[in-house]
Scaffold this active site. Structure first.
Site, short mmCIF file in Angstrom:
data_model
loop_
_atom_site.label_atom_id
_atom_site.label_comp_id
_atom_site.label_asym_id
_atom_site.label_seq_id
_atom_site.Cartn_x
_atom_site.Cartn_y
_atom_site.Cartn_z
NE ARG A 247 -4.34 -3.17 0.03
CZ ARG A 247 -4.61 -3.41 1.40
NH1 ARG A 247 -5.07 -4.27 1.99
NH2 ARG A 247 -4.55 -2.25 2.30
NE ARG B 147 -4.20 6.20 -1.46
CZ ARG B 147 -5.01 5.28 -1.19
NH1 ARG B 147 -5.38 4.45 -2.21
NH2 ARG B 147 -5.48 5.07 -0.06
NE ARG C 163 -6.58 -3.49 7.83
CZ ARG C 163 -5.86 -2.43 7.18
NH1 ARG C 163 -5.76 -1.32 7.79
NH2 ARG C 163 -5.79 -2.55 5.89
NE ARG D 67 -10.29 -4.89 5.02
CZ ARG D 67 -9.81 -3.74 4.90
NH1 ARG D 67 -9.59 -2.83 5.97
NH2 ARG D 67 -9.25 -3.23 3.96
CE LYS E 212 -1.57 4.86 4.32
NZ LYS E 212 -0.96 3.68 4.29
#
Length: 190
Positions: free
Chosen positions: A145, A89, A128, A134, A14
């Site tokens: 998620r 969302r 990522r 992260r 996105k």
């Protein structure tokens, strides 16, 4: 230029595709994460209220989020169009966004849905996480998620379908091929 809502599972691209669309069409870009961080950092009244919810581990109420987005939306140049990245969302958020835009004589524009298989999404998110360091992006967290996305967000695609603005783009194996298809879709709508 029409407004665009970019929609897809975590890791679908996105932010990446939003950046490319903004560059090509000179549109505004409203990322809810960036907007919230900015409001909180600047110590605005809306930011203070939002921070209170975040600090308590709660989701920001839809009406507060719409107030924040309306303020940012109104700051963009009229007629340029805006990409909404990370919002809405839920169906309630989509209906609130539609109402906010209607009050300004605007409409939702088009929804760009990015469809990518879950294995590819998992690989992207883990890569990522490595690059950005992260720790929260581990396989277990990512699967949670995905579950939240499938349960709470994915049903919104049908709402966009009923609005007649859903445009689905399925992963073609390269960013360039996806962009080519997305640009064709946007050009056909504008």
């Amino acid at each position: 230029m029409k407004n665009i809502i970019i929609f897809g599972a975590p890791g679908s691209g996105k932010g990446t595709y939003s950046d490319e669309i903004v560059k090509r069409y000179n549109m505004g870009h409203i990322s809810t994460g960036d907007v919230l961080r900015g409001e909180i950092k600047n110590g605005t009244e809306l930011g203070k209220i939002a921070k209170g919810y975040i600090d308590q581990g709660q989701l920001i109420p839809d009406d507060l989020m719409i107030d924040i987005l309306a303020k940012v939306y109104d700051s963009h140049e009229e007629g340029r169009g805006v990409i909404f990245d990370g919002f809405p969302r839920t169906i309630a958020q989509a209906e609130a966004l539609k109402q906010m835009l209607t009050q300004r004589g605007h409409d939702l524009g088009m929804m760009i849905e990015l469809v990518v298989d879950e294995q590819t999404l998992m690989e992207r998110l883990l890569r990522r996480a490595e690059i950005e360091g992260r720790a929260d992006d581990n396989e277990e967290t990512i699967r949670k998620r995905f579950a939240v996305y499938h349960q709470k967000t994915e049903p919104l695609a049908q709402w966009f379908e009923q609005e007649g603005i859903r445009h689905t783009f399925t992963w073609k194996g390269s960013k360039e091929l996806m962009l080519e298809e997305i640009f064709k879709g946007i050009d056909a709508e504008n």
